[in-house]
Write a protein that holds these residues in place. Structure first.
Motif, PDB file in Angstrom:
ATOM      1  N   PRO A 142     -18.835 -27.851  -5.798  1.00  0.00           N
ATOM      2  CA  PRO A 142     -18.516 -29.208  -6.865  1.00  0.00           C
ATOM      3  C   PRO A 142     -17.724 -28.771  -7.971  1.00  0.00           C
ATOM      4  N   ARG A 143     -16.814 -29.596  -8.340  1.00  0.00           N
ATOM      5  CA  ARG A 143     -16.095 -29.572  -9.678  1.00  0.00           C
ATOM      6  C   ARG A 143     -16.843 -29.803 -10.885  1.00  0.00           C
ATOM      7  N   SER A 144     -16.649 -29.058 -11.749  1.00  0.00           N
ATOM      8  CA  SER A 144     -17.617 -29.295 -12.966  1.00  0.00           C
ATOM      9  C   SER A 144     -16.571 -28.744 -14.230  1.00  0.00           C
ATOM     10  N   SER A 145     -16.321 -29.802 -15.328  1.00  0.00           N
ATOM     11  CA  SER A 145     -15.618 -29.113 -16.264  1.00  0.00           C
ATOM     12  C   SER A 145     -16.250 -29.569 -17.455  1.00  0.00           C
ATOM     13  N   LYS A 146     -16.360 -28.720 -18.516  1.00  0.00           N
ATOM     14  CA  LYS A 146     -16.869 -29.402 -19.985  1.00  0.00           C
ATOM     15  C   LYS A 146     -15.990 -30.396 -20.553  1.00  0.00           C
ATOM     16  N   ARG A 147     -16.670 -31.096 -21.055  1.00  0.00           N
ATOM     17  CA  ARG A 147     -15.851 -32.421 -21.617  1.00  0.00           C
ATOM     18  C   ARG A 147     -14.764 -32.058 -22.626  1.00  0.00           C
ATOM     19  N   TRP A 148     -14.827 -30.961 -23.442  1.00  0.00           N
ATOM     20  CA  TRP A 148     -13.658 -30.414 -24.353  1.00  0.00           C
ATOM     21  C   TRP A 148     -12.621 -30.016 -23.386  1.00  0.00           C
ATOM     22  N   VAL A 149     -12.872 -29.313 -21.936  1.00  0.00           N
ATOM     23  CA  VAL A 149     -11.802 -28.890 -21.218  1.00  0.00           C
ATOM     24  C   VAL A 149     -11.064 -30.220 -20.413  1.00  0.00           C
ATOM     25  N   THR A 150     -11.771 -31.129 -20.119  1.00  0.00           N
ATOM     26  CA  THR A 150     -11.126 -32.297 -19.563  1.00  0.00           C
ATOM     27  C   THR A 150     -10.420 -33.047 -20.758  1.00  0.00           C
ATOM     28  N   GLY A 151     -10.732 -33.041 -21.896  1.00  0.00           N
ATOM     29  CA  GLY A 151      -9.765 -33.412 -23.089  1.00  0.00           C
ATOM     30  C   GLY A 151      -8.685 -32.879 -22.944  1.00  0.00           C
ATOM     31  N   LEU A 152      -8.804 -31.329 -22.945  1.00  0.00           N
ATOM     32  CA  LEU A 152      -7.442 -30.731 -23.267  1.00  0.00           C
ATOM     33  C   LEU A 152      -6.694 -31.000 -22.088  1.00  0.00           C
ATOM     34  N   LYS A 153      -7.224 -31.117 -20.927  1.00  0.00           N
ATOM     35  CA  LYS A 153      -6.372 -31.385 -19.687  1.00  0.00           C
ATOM     36  C   LYS A 153      -5.460 -32.607 -19.935  1.00  0.00           C
ATOM     37  N   LYS A 154      -5.615 -33.473 -20.635  1.00  0.00           N
ATOM     38  CA  LYS A 154      -4.894 -34.802 -20.929  1.00  0.00           C
ATOM     39  C   LYS A 154      -3.862 -34.656 -22.044  1.00  0.00           C
ATOM     40  N   ILE A 155      -3.743 -33.447 -22.638  1.00  0.00           N
ATOM     41  CA  ILE A 155      -2.704 -33.335 -23.864  1.00  0.00           C
ATOM     42  C   ILE A 155      -1.482 -32.628 -23.144  1.00  0.00           C
ATOM     43  N   PRO A 156      -0.387 -33.255 -23.174  1.00  0.00           N
ATOM     44  CA  PRO A 156       0.699 -32.682 -22.632  1.00  0.00           C
ATOM     45  C   PRO A 156       1.097 -31.151 -23.453  1.00  0.00           C
ATOM     46  N   LEU A 157       1.745 -30.270 -22.708  1.00  0.00           N
ATOM     47  CA  LEU A 157       1.803 -29.100 -23.075  1.00  0.00           C
ATOM     48  C   LEU A 157       0.590 -27.966 -23.030  1.00  0.00           C
ATOM     49  N   VAL A 158      -0.458 -28.730 -23.386  1.00  0.00           N
ATOM     50  CA  VAL A 158      -1.628 -27.990 -23.354  1.00  0.00           C
ATOM     51  C   VAL A 158      -2.451 -27.814 -21.978  1.00  0.00           C
ATOM     52  N   ARG A 159      -2.157 -29.055 -21.439  1.00  0.00           N
ATOM     53  CA  ARG A 159      -2.644 -29.214 -19.882  1.00  0.00           C
ATOM     54  C   ARG A 159      -2.434 -28.273 -19.004  1.00  0.00           C
ATOM     55  N   GLY A 160      -1.092 -27.801 -19.188  1.00  0.00           N
ATOM     56  CA  GLY A 160      -0.606 -26.912 -18.272  1.00  0.00           C
ATOM     57  C   GLY A 160      -1.347 -25.436 -18.275  1.00  0.00           C
ATOM     58  N   VAL A 161      -1.625 -25.102 -19.408  1.00  0.00           N
ATOM     59  CA  VAL A 161      -2.069 -23.759 -19.733  1.00  0.00           C
ATOM     60  C   VAL A 161      -3.452 -23.784 -19.317  1.00  0.00           C
TER      61      VAL A 161
END
Length: 329
Positions: free
Chosen positions: A43-62
């Motif tokens: 199962p996939r599980s990500s911390k809430r702050w990780v999910t938030g970072l994955k919505k930010i352009p440039l940051v989400r790629g890293v």
């Protein structure tokens, strides 16, 4: 019946199989020596702050690269362990069973190194080497070739591409990497067939190209191209080779983030005739990193994808997915 929405899925080839990443679960299917298909479901599980970072352009790629590398390694290790078990079982039939365990360990270590570097998925160490070595070579051989640093940056990028192509060509000649690249092609074919709304049968899937705009191989090419542009900005001029390498490493997260955005852009415009050529460099590299799969390899890829879709539907319906022990069919 209304057609199911076409979600965006990704995956990766593993030893004798394919992993697909769903919205709620990652599934790997591998073919064992007895022709059974074995599944590994996490199962996939990500911390809430990780999910938030994955919505930010440039940051989400890293963030996506780090996350996918970590989770991908888990599935790659499963496939290698399954492969090693099959190899050890065959070795156990030999006259000298005591030699089986040392040979297994040595062979597994060799596979780990080869596969990790072949996929360029060991991003922390591999990408640092891939960034620093071409810069050092260019400075050593062509320090006085250009008065402009733009020329040095272009030549550095060319050296990167040459080193990458030569390496991929030679490792693709080894049997285990060739099969890995065939499963890579099978992964692409299944995703393309799904995105086209095709019923996932071997016959239908085999009609599609083994190349795909969203592939990680394309991402590698874009890191080289974007790197040349970023390094050529006047504020990043260098005086010594050590300063040059230092700047490359310091700017690596920015280059990765920008490259990811370029990859997304090329995928979004791939149906536009005038703009689809933007993704061609990545597709050309995939001529090396993918091979045409046979029907049995496509069957494994289809099985993995269908199982992932099934578990994703269950999760969306509220079924609690817990990590499962490997199961065979």
């Amino acid at each position: 019946m209304p057609q199911e929405p076409r979600n965006i899925y990704g995956g990766q080839a593993v030893i004798e199989g394919v992993m697909f990443a769903g919205k709620h679960v990652n599934v790997t299917a591998v073919r064992r020596k007895n022709d059974e298909i074995e599944f590994y479901e996490v199962p996939r599980s990500s911390k809430r702050w990780v999910t938030g970072l994955k919505k930010i352009p440039l940051v989400r790629g890293v963030v996506g690269i780090v996350e996918s590398s970590a989770k991908g390694s888990q599935h790659l290790n499963f496939s290698m362990e399954a492969y090693a078990e099959d190899e050890t079982a065959e070795e156990g039939k030999a006259d000298e069973p005591k030699k089986a365990e040392p040979e297994k360990k040595g062979f597994s270590l060799g596979m780990i190194v080869s596969v990790a570097v072949a996929g360029v998925l060991s991003f922390i160490f591999g990408k640092l080497i891939f960034t620093a070595v071409p810069a050092a070579i260019e400075d050593l051989l062509f320090a006085k070739a250009f008065s402009s640093q733009v020329g040095h940056n272009l030549l550095e990028g060319l050296i990167k591409i040459i080193l990458l192509l030569v390496y991929l060509y030679f490792i693709s000649l080894t049997p285990i990497i060739k099969r890995l690249f065939q499963y890579h092609g099978a992964e692409h074919k299944v995703i393309s067939a799904y995105e086209a709304g095709e019923k996932l049968t071997v016959e239908n899937v085999q009609k599609y190209s083994r190349l795909h705009y969203r592939c990680g191989s394309s991402f590698i090419v874009f890191t080289v191209i974007v790197g040349v542009v970023v390094y050529s900005m006047p504020i990043f001029e260098w005086e010594t080779i050590w300063e040059r390498i230092y700047l490359r490493i310091l700017l690596l997260p920015a280059v990765l983030g920008l490259s990811y955005e370029v990859l997304r852009l090329t995928n979004s415009v791939r149906e536009v005739p005038v703009l689809r050529f933007l993704g061609y460099p990545g597709l050309w590299l995939q001529l090396l990193t993918t091979k045409e799969p046979n029907d049995e390899q496509v069957k494994v890829s289809i099985a993995s994808f269908k199982r992932m879709l099934e578990l994703d539907r269950q999760a969306a319906a509220g079924v609690n997915l817990s990590a499962n022990e490997p199961k065979a069919i």
